[in-house]
Design a protein around this motif. Structure first.
Motif, mmCIF file in Angstrom:
data_model
loop_
_atom_site.group_PDB
_atom_site.id
_atom_site.type_symbol
_atom_site.label_atom_id
_atom_site.label_comp_id
_atom_site.label_asym_id
_atom_site.label_seq_id
_atom_site.Cartn_x
_atom_site.Cartn_y
_atom_site.Cartn_z
ATOM 1 N N CYS A 1 -87.912 -99.515 -48.640
ATOM 2 C CA CYS A 1 -87.798 -99.627 -50.101
ATOM 3 C C CYS A 1 -87.765 -98.264 -50.770
ATOM 4 O O CYS A 1 -88.263 -98.108 -51.878
ATOM 5 C CB CYS A 1 -88.932 -100.439 -50.706
ATOM 6 N N SER A 2 -87.192 -97.274 -50.120
ATOM 7 C CA SER A 2 -87.100 -95.962 -50.749
ATOM 8 C C SER A 2 -85.796 -95.265 -50.369
ATOM 9 O O SER A 2 -85.569 -94.929 -49.213
ATOM 10 C CB SER A 2 -88.292 -95.101 -50.326
ATOM 11 N N SER A 3 -84.957 -95.035 -51.372
ATOM 12 C CA SER A 3 -83.710 -94.312 -51.125
ATOM 13 C C SER A 3 -84.004 -92.886 -50.691
ATOM 14 O O SER A 3 -83.363 -92.360 -49.787
ATOM 15 C CB SER A 3 -82.846 -94.230 -52.389
ATOM 16 N N PRO B 1 -90.452 -96.769 -53.774
ATOM 17 C CA PRO B 1 -90.698 -98.202 -53.912
ATOM 18 C C PRO B 1 -91.198 -98.577 -55.312
ATOM 19 O O PRO B 1 -92.035 -97.898 -55.888
ATOM 20 C CB PRO B 1 -91.789 -98.470 -52.867
ATOM 21 N N GLY B 2 -90.631 -99.649 -55.823
ATOM 22 C CA GLY B 2 -91.132 -100.192 -57.088
ATOM 23 C C GLY B 2 -90.676 -99.492 -58.356
ATOM 24 O O GLY B 2 -90.997 -99.916 -59.460
ATOM 25 N N ALA B 3 -89.920 -98.408 -58.229
ATOM 26 C CA ALA B 3 -89.539 -97.645 -59.425
ATOM 27 C C ALA B 3 -88.639 -98.465 -60.349
ATOM 28 O O ALA B 3 -88.742 -98.381 -61.570
ATOM 29 C CB ALA B 3 -88.847 -96.350 -59.019
ATOM 30 N N GLY B 4 -87.751 -99.275 -59.756
ATOM 31 C CA GLY B 4 -86.828 -100.071 -60.566
ATOM 32 C C GLY B 4 -87.561 -101.087 -61.429
ATOM 33 O O GLY B 4 -87.122 -101.413 -62.531
ATOM 34 N N PHE B 5 -88.685 -101.542 -60.947
ATOM 35 C CA PHE B 5 -89.495 -102.505 -61.699
ATOM 36 C C PHE B 5 -90.039 -101.859 -62.978
ATOM 37 O O PHE B 5 -90.054 -102.461 -64.040
ATOM 38 C CB PHE B 5 -90.625 -103.006 -60.803
#
Ligand code: ASP
Length: 411
Positions: A261-263, A342-346
């Motif tokens: 979950c991390s580009s 992870p979770g940044a888009g949220f």
């Protein structure tokens, strides 16, 4: 042939992880306590290599371009390509949100205190690309600042000429060593992928996922459609590459993105896959891919489109065409501002909701399943970066044939 085997092994690790995760669904603590550390080890290993790899390969890439105008041309093309594909992703998200209607008939109690992410000021964002301390940019692994510094080093080396050669040699040698280390780390990838996915599946059993199954279906289907239509189309039309060749070559990075979950965390694998499997030369991949990992987030934008519609539906609000257009614009911008972690888009989803006047608490509805949505969007984010690198390399006439590459290696 060895490479293919690694891809297959990584896929087996993924599937085995899902199966074991389902089996451990009753007692996820076991997965978290005993299996997750092996996944974290893999994550740390790839993160360890990011800054030295990006710095060295980008310095070499920028120095080997020969002139600054070529750099500007490639930069312009890359950003244009990324923006267009991201906007298409939001449109696909909105279409699926309208068709699948994931929020219909749902009323979920909401009791969260959600704060909107602040819309970043454009001037600050742009200024921030230039580090005020080159070394602290590297130390804090700030990707855009690292890119900027590496580009300056590359340009400086080119302009200095003969006397810059030893400095360039140093980075060339460093880049090769870094690639080798990535290869070593990748041999651990099948176990790493297995250990990353098992606890996620164990913790997000069917009970967690079912109530929001339609949102998950919309996001996953959207991501699949985006990959099949946009990426297949782009590599076929612009690079004359068989889409199957593309997806196969991209697979190691796509799977690692799916599980981490991390580009940003996937970047070393992305660079390696593009170079070794897709024939993207370093000079282009080392620039286009770190930039993509930072600003190109098609999956995130698509997810934000789906979720904005979902929230509107749950609250019984009708979104006008103008509002949906606003979503396209803000989700594209929000995804650029989303960090590849992870979770940044949220977090950035709140910005999109604010832009169209939707209740912020709505984001809490999908918060519980964010990890599962994050896997799909990160996988697409990274696959999109690789499609971009293939297209840009082809547009410069520099894409190598992966088959030839394969033969040359076998020889
Ligand atoms: N996790 C995503 C990425 O690294 C960003 C997001 O949360 O959407 O690409």
């Amino acid at each position: 042939m060895k490479k293919l085997q690694l891809t297959t092994k990584i896929l087996i690790g993924l599937i085995a992880g899902i199966v074991v995760g389902l089996l451990l669904g009753g007692s996820p603590e076991i997965a978290v306590e005993y299996i997750k550390p092996f996944g974290d080890l893999f994550l740390r290993l790839i993160k360890m290599i990011i800054v030295p790899l990006v710095l060295s390969s980008l310095v070499v890439g920028a120095a080997s371009m020969g002139d600054v105008s070529k750099l500007g041309r490639i930069g312009g093309k890359t950003i244009a390509y990324y923006l267009v594909t991201t906007a298409i992703a939001v449109v696909i998200g909105l279409i699926l949100g309208n068709v699948i209607n994931p929020g219909a008939g749902l009323s979920i109690p909401v009791d969260a205190n959600v704060q909107a992410a602040e819309t970043p000021k454009i001037a600050n964002t742009l200024l921030n690309i230039i580090p005020d301390n080159a070394l602290s940019a590297l130390v804090s692994a700030n990707m855009l600042q690292t890119i900027a510094f590496a580009l300056f080093l590359g340009i400086g080396i080119t302009l200095v000429g003969e006397k810059g050669k030893p400095f360039l040699n140093f980075f060339e040698s460093m880049a090769e060593v870094m690639y080798k280390i990535v290869a070593i780390i990748m041999s651990y990838a099948p176990i790493g992928v297995f250990a990353l996915i098992t606890p996620v599946v164990a913790q997000n059993g069917p009970a967690v996922l079912l109530p929001l199954a339609k949102v998950i279906i919309a996001v996953y289907l959207g991501c699949a459609l985006h990959a099949i239509i946009v990426y297949s189309g782009a590599v076929k039309i612009f690079a004359k590459m068989n889409p199957m060749t593309f997806f196969k070559g991209a697979a190691p990075a796509s799977v690692v993105a799916f599980t981490t979950c991390s580009s940003s965390g996937t970047l070393p694998v992305t660079i390696k896959s593009a170079r070794d499997n897709l024939g993207v030369p370093e000079s282009i991949g080392s620039f286009v891919l770190p930039l993509g990992a930072t600003i190109n987030m098609d999956g995130t934008a698509l997810y934000q489109g789906v979720c904005a519609l979902f929230v509107a539906q749950v609250y019984g609000l009708e979104l006008s065409i103008a509002q949906q257009l606003t979503i396209i614009l803000t989700a594209t911008l929000a995804s650029i501002g989303t960090a590849g972690v992870p979770g940044a888009g949220f977090v950035m989803l709140t910005m999109v909701l604010t832009a169209v006047g939707l209740p912020l608490e709505g984001s809490a509805l999908v918060g519980g399943i964010d990890r599962v949505l994050d896997m799909a969007r990160t996988c697409i984010n990274v696959t999109g970066d690789m499609a971009g690198s293939v297209v840009i390399a082809a547009s410069e006439g520099e894409l190598r044939d992966p088959k030839e590459l394969e033969e040359a290696k076998g020889a």
